[in-house]
Motif scaffolding. Structure first.
Motif, PDB file in Angstrom:
ATOM      1  N   ARG A   2      -8.396   2.986   0.269  1.00  0.00           N
ATOM      2  CA  ARG A   2      -6.986   2.877  -0.112  1.00  0.00           C
ATOM      3  C   ARG A   2      -6.638   1.401  -0.257  1.00  0.00           C
ATOM      4  O   ARG A   2      -7.122   0.559   0.489  1.00  0.00           O
ATOM      5  N   LEU A   3      -5.765   1.130  -1.202  1.00  0.00           N
ATOM      6  CA  LEU A   3      -5.301  -0.226  -1.460  1.00  0.00           C
ATOM      7  C   LEU A   3      -3.893  -0.354  -0.899  1.00  0.00           C
ATOM      8  O   LEU A   3      -3.054   0.525  -1.101  1.00  0.00           O
ATOM      9  N   GLY A   4      -3.629  -1.440  -0.174  1.00  0.00           N
ATOM     10  CA  GLY A   4      -2.299  -1.623   0.386  1.00  0.00           C
ATOM     11  C   GLY A   4      -2.004  -3.071   0.688  1.00  0.00           C
ATOM     12  O   GLY A   4      -2.876  -3.939   0.586  1.00  0.00           O
ATOM     13  N   LYS A   5      -0.757  -3.318   1.055  1.00  0.00           N
ATOM     14  CA  LYS A   5      -0.316  -4.665   1.388  1.00  0.00           C
ATOM     15  C   LYS A   5       0.024  -4.724   2.871  1.00  0.00           C
ATOM     16  O   LYS A   5       0.670  -3.826   3.413  1.00  0.00           O
ATOM     17  N   VAL A   6      -0.415  -5.803   3.520  1.00  0.00           N
ATOM     18  CA  VAL A   6      -0.131  -6.002   4.940  1.00  0.00           C
ATOM     19  C   VAL A   6       1.338  -6.387   5.084  1.00  0.00           C
ATOM     20  O   VAL A   6       1.796  -7.365   4.490  1.00  0.00           O
ATOM     21  N   THR A   7       2.082  -5.595   5.872  1.00  0.00           N
ATOM     22  CA  THR A   7       3.503  -5.874   6.060  1.00  0.00           C
ATOM     23  C   THR A   7       3.841  -6.283   7.486  1.00  0.00           C
ATOM     24  O   THR A   7       4.937  -6.763   7.747  1.00  0.00           O
ATOM     25  N   ILE A  26      -0.045  -3.252  10.027  1.00  0.00           N
ATOM     26  CA  ILE A  26       0.732  -2.235   9.321  1.00  0.00           C
ATOM     27  C   ILE A  26       0.478  -2.436   7.832  1.00  0.00           C
ATOM     28  O   ILE A  26       0.652  -3.540   7.309  1.00  0.00           O
ATOM     29  N   ILE A  27       0.059  -1.374   7.170  1.00  0.00           N
ATOM     30  CA  ILE A  27      -0.298  -1.420   5.753  1.00  0.00           C
ATOM     31  C   ILE A  27       0.627  -0.511   4.960  1.00  0.00           C
ATOM     32  O   ILE A  27       0.833   0.645   5.320  1.00  0.00           O
ATOM     33  N   GLU A  28       1.175  -1.050   3.873  1.00  0.00           N
ATOM     34  CA  GLU A  28       1.999  -0.249   2.963  1.00  0.00           C
ATOM     35  C   GLU A  28       1.167   0.065   1.717  1.00  0.00           C
ATOM     36  O   GLU A  28       0.716  -0.856   1.031  1.00  0.00           O
ATOM     37  N   ARG A  50      -0.247 -11.243   6.754  1.00  0.00           N
ATOM     38  CA  ARG A  50       0.944 -10.650   6.142  1.00  0.00           C
ATOM     39  C   ARG A  50       1.023 -11.027   4.659  1.00  0.00           C
ATOM     40  O   ARG A  50       0.827 -12.182   4.286  1.00  0.00           O
ATOM     41  N   GLY A  51       1.311 -10.029   3.822  1.00  0.00           N
ATOM     42  CA  GLY A  51       1.471 -10.240   2.392  1.00  0.00           C
ATOM     43  C   GLY A  51       0.185 -10.098   1.599  1.00  0.00           C
ATOM     44  O   GLY A  51       0.221 -10.029   0.375  1.00  0.00           O
TER      45      GLY A  51
END
Length: 94
Positions: A2-7, A26-28, A50-51
């Motif tokens: 899964r691909l996500g952004k660290v928030t 936490i990954i969005e 983050r980001g």
């Protein structure tokens, strides 16, 4: 994967001993077609911040890495993306 952004990050002092030394992020989810768009937590194996856009694996694949072997981890960050190209368009570039 899964691909996500660290928030964000989860800090926990009371936890299973097998999680000692692991950073929990936490990954969005990022991909529009991802049926589960809810944020999730993953053990960071690559030093993501983050980001950053990351690749995550879950289930037994998350325990294949040396750092997570024998742990209670169900999801792990295994790569930081330099760029993401979707349908020929650059949708992310570091």
């Amino acid at each position: 994967m899964r691909l996500g952004k660290v928030t964000g990050q989860v800090v926990s002092t009371a936890k299973d001993p097998s999680l000692a030394g692991l950073t929990l992020l936490i990954i969005e989810p990022m991909l529009p077609g991802d049926p589960n768009r809810e944020p999730f937590v993953a053990a960071d194996l690559v030093g993501a911040g983050r980001g950053e856009v990351v690749l995550c694996v879950s289930g037994s694949a998350a325990r294949e890495a040396q750092a997570t072997s024998g742990t209670v981890v169900d999801c792990a960050v295994v790569a930081i993306a330099d760029s993401v190209i979707d349908a020929g368009d650059v949708v992310y570039s570091k």
